[in-house]
Scaffold this motif. Structure first.
Motif, PDB file in Angstrom:
ATOM      1  N   ALA A  79      30.707  30.461  43.784  1.00 64.19           N
ATOM      2  CA  ALA A  79      30.920  31.639  42.713  1.00 64.19           C
ATOM      3  C   ALA A  79      29.179  32.579  43.517  1.00 64.19           C
ATOM      4  CB  ALA A  79      31.034  32.454  41.516  1.00 64.19           C
ATOM      5  N   ARG A  80      28.073  31.423  42.956  1.00 62.86           N
ATOM      6  CA  ARG A  80      26.500  31.726  42.963  1.00 62.86           C
ATOM      7  C   ARG A  80      26.272  32.286  44.585  1.00 62.86           C
ATOM      8  NH1 ARG A  80      22.352  31.336  40.244  1.00 62.86           N
ATOM      9  NH2 ARG A  80      20.675  30.784  42.511  1.00 62.86           N
ATOM     10  N   ALA A  81      27.599  30.560  46.071  1.00 59.41           N
ATOM     11  CA  ALA A  81      26.596  30.702  47.394  1.00 59.41           C
ATOM     12  C   ALA A  81      27.490  32.344  48.278  1.00 59.41           C
ATOM     13  CB  ALA A  81      28.322  30.121  47.963  1.00 59.41           C
ATOM     14  N   VAL A  82      28.766  32.956  47.258  1.00 56.04           N
ATOM     15  CA  VAL A  82      29.922  33.985  47.622  1.00 56.04           C
ATOM     16  C   VAL A  82      28.621  34.858  47.065  1.00 56.04           C
ATOM     17  CG1 VAL A  82      31.912  35.238  47.480  1.00 56.04           C
ATOM     18  CG2 VAL A  82      31.982  32.855  47.502  1.00 56.04           C
ATOM     19  N   LEU A  83      28.227  34.737  46.673  1.00 57.79           N
ATOM     20  CA  LEU A  83      27.186  36.368  45.858  1.00 57.79           C
ATOM     21  C   LEU A  83      25.738  36.255  46.952  1.00 57.79           C
ATOM     22  CD1 LEU A  83      28.022  36.437  42.175  1.00 57.79           C
ATOM     23  CD2 LEU A  83      28.773  38.244  43.770  1.00 57.79           C
ATOM     24  N   SER A  84      25.397  35.114  46.955  1.00 63.11           N
ATOM     25  CA  SER A  84      24.071  35.083  48.101  1.00 63.11           C
ATOM     26  C   SER A  84      24.386  35.686  48.818  1.00 63.11           C
ATOM     27  CB  SER A  84      23.606  33.945  47.317  1.00 63.11           C
ATOM     28  OG  SER A  84      24.350  32.739  47.980  1.00 63.11           O
ATOM     29  N   GLY A  85      25.402  34.625  49.561  1.00 62.27           N
ATOM     30  CA  GLY A  85      25.646  34.955  51.136  1.00 62.27           C
ATOM     31  C   GLY A  85      25.782  36.909  51.275  1.00 62.27           C
ATOM     32  N   ALA A  86      26.890  37.404  50.473  1.00 57.23           N
ATOM     33  CA  ALA A  86      27.160  38.784  50.594  1.00 57.23           C
ATOM     34  C   ALA A  86      26.194  39.490  49.945  1.00 57.23           C
ATOM     35  CB  ALA A  86      28.087  39.137  50.015  1.00 57.23           C
ATOM     36  N   MET A  87      25.129  38.690  49.297  1.00 55.93           N
ATOM     37  CA  MET A  87      23.550  39.737  48.942  1.00 55.93           C
ATOM     38  C   MET A  87      22.107  40.060  49.557  1.00 55.93           C
ATOM     39  SD  MET A  87      23.772  40.167  45.123  1.00 55.93           S
ATOM     40  CE  MET A  87      22.687  41.081  44.667  1.00 55.93           C
ATOM     41  N   GLU A  88      22.912  38.783  50.679  1.00 54.85           N
ATOM     42  CA  GLU A  88      21.126  38.067  51.613  1.00 54.85           C
ATOM     43  C   GLU A  88      21.324  39.158  52.040  1.00 54.85           C
ATOM     44  OE1 GLU A  88      20.436  34.686  55.391  1.00 54.85           O
ATOM     45  OE2 GLU A  88      22.645  35.782  54.498  1.00 54.85           O
ATOM     46  N   GLU A  89      21.100  40.063  52.495  1.00 55.21           N
ATOM     47  CA  GLU A  89      19.981  41.310  53.117  1.00 55.21           C
ATOM     48  C   GLU A  89      18.881  42.126  52.144  1.00 55.21           C
ATOM     49  OE1 GLU A  89      21.345  43.481  55.859  1.00 55.21           O
ATOM     50  OE2 GLU A  89      21.947  42.117  57.258  1.00 55.21           O
ATOM     51  N   GLN A  90      19.651  42.546  50.326  1.00 54.69           N
ATOM     52  CA  GLN A  90      19.673  43.480  49.289  1.00 54.69           C
ATOM     53  C   GLN A  90      18.124  42.137  48.942  1.00 54.69           C
ATOM     54  OE1 GLN A  90      22.395  45.063  47.409  1.00 54.69           O
ATOM     55  NE2 GLN A  90      23.963  44.699  48.989  1.00 54.69           N
ATOM     56  N   LEU A  91      18.387  40.891  48.572  1.00 50.20           N
ATOM     57  CA  LEU A  91      17.335  39.815  48.379  1.00 50.20           C
ATOM     58  C   LEU A  91      16.081  40.094  48.342  1.00 50.20           C
ATOM     59  CD1 LEU A  91      20.197  37.072  46.561  1.00 50.20           C
ATOM     60  CD2 LEU A  91      19.273  39.432  45.244  1.00 50.20           C
ATOM     61  N   LEU A  92      14.974  40.409  47.575  1.00 53.34           N
ATOM     62  CA  LEU A  92      13.802  40.193  47.597  1.00 53.34           C
ATOM     63  C   LEU A  92      13.406  38.992  47.487  1.00 53.34           C
ATOM     64  CD1 LEU A  92      11.893  42.974  46.368  1.00 53.34           C
ATOM     65  CD2 LEU A  92      13.121  42.506  48.653  1.00 53.34           C
ATOM     66  N   ASP A  93      13.440  37.515  46.727  1.00 49.65           N
ATOM     67  CA  ASP A  93      13.915  36.542  45.693  1.00 49.65           C
ATOM     68  C   ASP A  93      14.809  35.360  46.999  1.00 49.65           C
ATOM     69  OD1 ASP A  93      12.111  34.250  45.110  1.00 49.65           O
ATOM     70  OD2 ASP A  93      12.505  34.720  43.322  1.00 49.65           O
ATOM     71  N   ASP A  94      14.092  34.229  46.916  1.00 47.47           N
ATOM     72  CA  ASP A  94      15.167  32.895  47.123  1.00 47.47           C
ATOM     73  C   ASP A  94      16.931  33.392  46.147  1.00 47.47           C
ATOM     74  OD1 ASP A  94      16.714  30.922  48.051  1.00 47.47           O
ATOM     75  OD2 ASP A  94      15.073  29.501  47.921  1.00 47.47           O
ATOM     76  N   ALA A  95      17.423  32.955  46.344  1.00 47.30           N
ATOM     77  CA  ALA A  95      19.093  32.545  45.505  1.00 47.30           C
ATOM     78  C   ALA A  95      18.750  31.935  44.783  1.00 47.30           C
ATOM     79  CB  ALA A  95      20.105  33.190  46.454  1.00 47.30           C
ATOM     80  N   ALA A  96      18.466  30.975  45.211  1.00 49.71           N
ATOM     81  CA  ALA A  96      18.257  29.683  44.493  1.00 49.71           C
ATOM     82  C   ALA A  96      17.415  29.828  43.082  1.00 49.71           C
ATOM     83  CB  ALA A  96      17.576  27.979  44.755  1.00 49.71           C
ATOM     84  N   ASN A  97      16.195  30.903  43.158  1.00 54.26           N
ATOM     85  CA  ASN A  97      15.360  31.259  42.098  1.00 54.26           C
ATOM     86  C   ASN A  97      16.341  32.496  40.729  1.00 54.26           C
ATOM     87  OD1 ASN A  97      13.983  29.463  42.857  1.00 54.26           O
ATOM     88  ND2 ASN A  97      12.679  31.118  44.522  1.00 54.26           N
ATOM     89  N   LEU A  98      17.272  33.128  41.104  1.00 53.74           N
ATOM     90  CA  LEU A  98      17.934  34.338  40.512  1.00 53.74           C
ATOM     91  C   LEU A  98      19.246  33.441  40.013  1.00 53.74           C
ATOM     92  CD1 LEU A  98      17.958  36.357  43.653  1.00 53.74           C
ATOM     93  CD2 LEU A  98      16.214  36.490  41.500  1.00 53.74           C
ATOM     94  N   HIS A  99      19.294  34.706  38.807  1.00 50.13           N
ATOM     95  CA  HIS A  99      21.155  34.504  38.413  1.00 50.13           C
ATOM     96  C   HIS A  99      21.705  35.712  38.762  1.00 50.13           C
ATOM     97  CE1 HIS A  99      23.711  34.581  34.963  1.00 50.13           C
ATOM     98  NE2 HIS A  99      23.441  35.597  34.693  1.00 50.13           N
ATOM     99  N   PHE A 100      23.266  35.809  39.184  1.00 48.97           N
ATOM    100  CA  PHE A 100      24.017  36.873  39.336  1.00 48.97           C
ATOM    101  C   PHE A 100      24.487  37.143  37.929  1.00 48.97           C
ATOM    102  CE2 PHE A 100      22.091  34.318  43.184  1.00 48.97           C
ATOM    103  CZ  PHE A 100      22.405  35.309  43.696  1.00 48.97           C
ATOM    104  N   ALA A 101      24.563  38.089  38.165  1.00 52.03           N
ATOM    105  CA  ALA A 101      25.892  38.075  36.952  1.00 52.03           C
ATOM    106  C   ALA A 101      27.122  39.315  37.864  1.00 52.03           C
ATOM    107  CB  ALA A 101      26.269  38.741  36.026  1.00 52.03           C
ATOM    108  N   ALA A 102      28.172  39.112  37.795  1.00 58.62           N
ATOM    109  CA  ALA A 102      29.958  40.098  38.320  1.00 58.62           C
ATOM    110  C   ALA A 102      30.728  41.059  37.717  1.00 58.62           C
ATOM    111  CB  ALA A 102      30.039  39.533  39.677  1.00 58.62           C
ATOM    112  N   PHE A 103      30.268  42.251  37.661  1.00 57.28           N
ATOM    113  CA  PHE A 103      31.420  43.370  37.769  1.00 57.28           C
ATOM    114  C   PHE A 103      31.997  43.983  38.423  1.00 57.28           C
ATOM    115  CE2 PHE A 103      27.605  42.053  34.923  1.00 57.28           C
ATOM    116  CZ  PHE A 103      27.546  42.251  33.664  1.00 57.28           C
TER     117      PHE A 103
END
Length: 404
Positions: A79-103
């Motif tokens: 799930a982390r891989a899918v979300l970080s890949g889909a949001m790559e252009e929207q994130l200002l920080d490295d995805a590994a440093n972030l927590h995601f919660a989907a709704f």
């Protein structure tokens, strides 16, 4: 069950509100986890993420992929891989440093709402709470997107240097410094529900020229705790076993403390007391029956062998005396113990033996209320040993078959 609501400040101290089942506030304040009220331990804990610590993103992806991310059985790494890949252009920080919660996504067509915050900061805050004995069941946002068709919400709060406003719409959450630009932005959204912390109410009312609804930080925490969006996902989601234990613990706490369960608690207590009384009564009755049987055995021993001065173990002493009697009367080869045991079992407890007389060829037993049926029952019990029984007056005569 009482609910402890915590505001995850950036400092080691957290604002907290302890709320009862009837949604009334018990107490509130600000303290380090170890110094919070002891009564709060063991309650359901809800952590509130400040508006400035969280960002909301509308993410487009295929419906099947979105559904696989939203399922509770989703693999956290995938799930982390899918979300970080889909949001790559929207994130200002490295995805590994972030927590995601989907709704589920907004009505604008996006597949998902994804809330993003700093991963290590959240982990450290939860670890500090866990070390103090608090296990967070839910994580909610101070501000979140409103549902489609609902009026936008503007929440004014006192930041470190200046007043800030969180504008919550169906398109997301926008956090901006309060000023002329913010006023114009809010007014462009038409009818907006506005809440302000007491410390900034004067400034906000002067800018808009209308009265504000006051909402303290504690009230904002209570409002946030009603959210159905739980950010405790992926690595912060409790395991299945942990969720089950929390549900059990929560149910147990509710049963112990909730007012609506008071009649059940009293009923269970009454049932427990009645069971204890019944068990004690049954144990007393069994002890009385054992004492009666022991007394009957000792009475038979005294009546049959009056020369015994002290009775210590009646069955053993009876066997010893019967063996000696058999030997003295030339019946040493008779297994008297087995005959007596078989006859006693056939007669039952209702017809306890009161006297025993032994000779070389027969054994006479005396008991109250003997009948031909008793003689037949005893014959069946001792037939395999080569003996038979017959009724003679008030005595049961056991004889070898060949002796008749």
């Amino acid at each position: 069950m009482p609910t402890l609501i915590l505001y995850l400040n950036a400092t080691p101290e957290f604002d907290y509100v302890l709320q009862r089942d009837d949604l009334q506030t018990v107490t509130h304040g600000r303290a380090a986890p170890a110094l919070m009220p002891a009564a709060a331990r063991g309650t359901g804990v809800v952590a509130v993420l400040p508006a400035h610590a969280l960002s909301w993103h509308a993410v487009n992806m295929p419906d099947k992929v979105a559904a696989s991310v939203l399922t509770t059985r989703a693999d956290p790494m995938r799930a982390r891989a899918v979300l970080s890949g889909a949001m790559e252009e929207q994130l200002l920080d490295d995805a590994a440093n972030l927590h995601f919660a989907a709704f589920p996504g907004p009505a604008t067509g996006a597949a998902l709402w994804v809330a993003v915050c700093e991963r290590d900061w959240l982990r450290n805050a939860l670890a500090a709470l866990e070390a103090a004995g608090y296990e967070v069941a839910r994580i909610v946002a101070e501000c979140e997107p409103v549902d489609a068709g609902a009026n936008p919400l503007a929440y004014f709060s006192a930041a470190a240097e200046r007043t800030q406003v969180a504008l919550c719409t169906a398109s997301g959450v926008m956090l901006v410094p309060f000023g002329a630009t913010a006023v114009s932005l809010i007014q462009s959204h038409g009818e907006v529900e506005m809440w302000a912390q007491p410390a900034v109410m004067g400034e906000v009312e002067a800018a808009f020229g209308v009265p504000m609804q006051a909402q303290s930080l504690q009230q904002a925490m209570l409002r946030a705790a009603q959210s159905t969006r739980n950010l405790a996902q992926l690595e912060f989601s409790p395991s299945k076993r942990g969720r089950a234990m929390k549900r059990i613990g929560g149910a147990w706490q509710t049963l112990l403390h909730a007012p609506q369960w008071r009649p059940v608690r009293w009923g269970l207590l009454a049932l427990l007391v009645s069971q204890v009384v019944a068990l004690n009564a049954a144990a007393y009755r069994q002890q009385s029956l054992l004492a009666q049987k022991r007394g009957s055995i000792e009475a038979v021993l005294r009546q049959t062998f009056p020369n015994i001065p002290v009775i210590v173990d009646a069955p053993v002493q009876m066997q010893r005396e019967v063996g000696a009697l058999a030997q003295s009367r030339g019946a040493a080869d008779v297994d008297v113990a087995r005959l007596l045991t078989a006859a006693g079992s056939a007669l039952g407890n209702a017809k306890a033996l009161s006297a025993v007389d032994l000779s070389a060829s027969e054994l006479r037993l005396k008991a109250n209320g003997l009948s031909d049926a008793d003689a037949a029952a005893v014959t069946t019990a001792i037939g395999a040993q080569g003996w038979q029984a017959r009724l003679q007056g008030d005595q049961l005569v056991l004889q070898r078959k060949e002796a008749r």
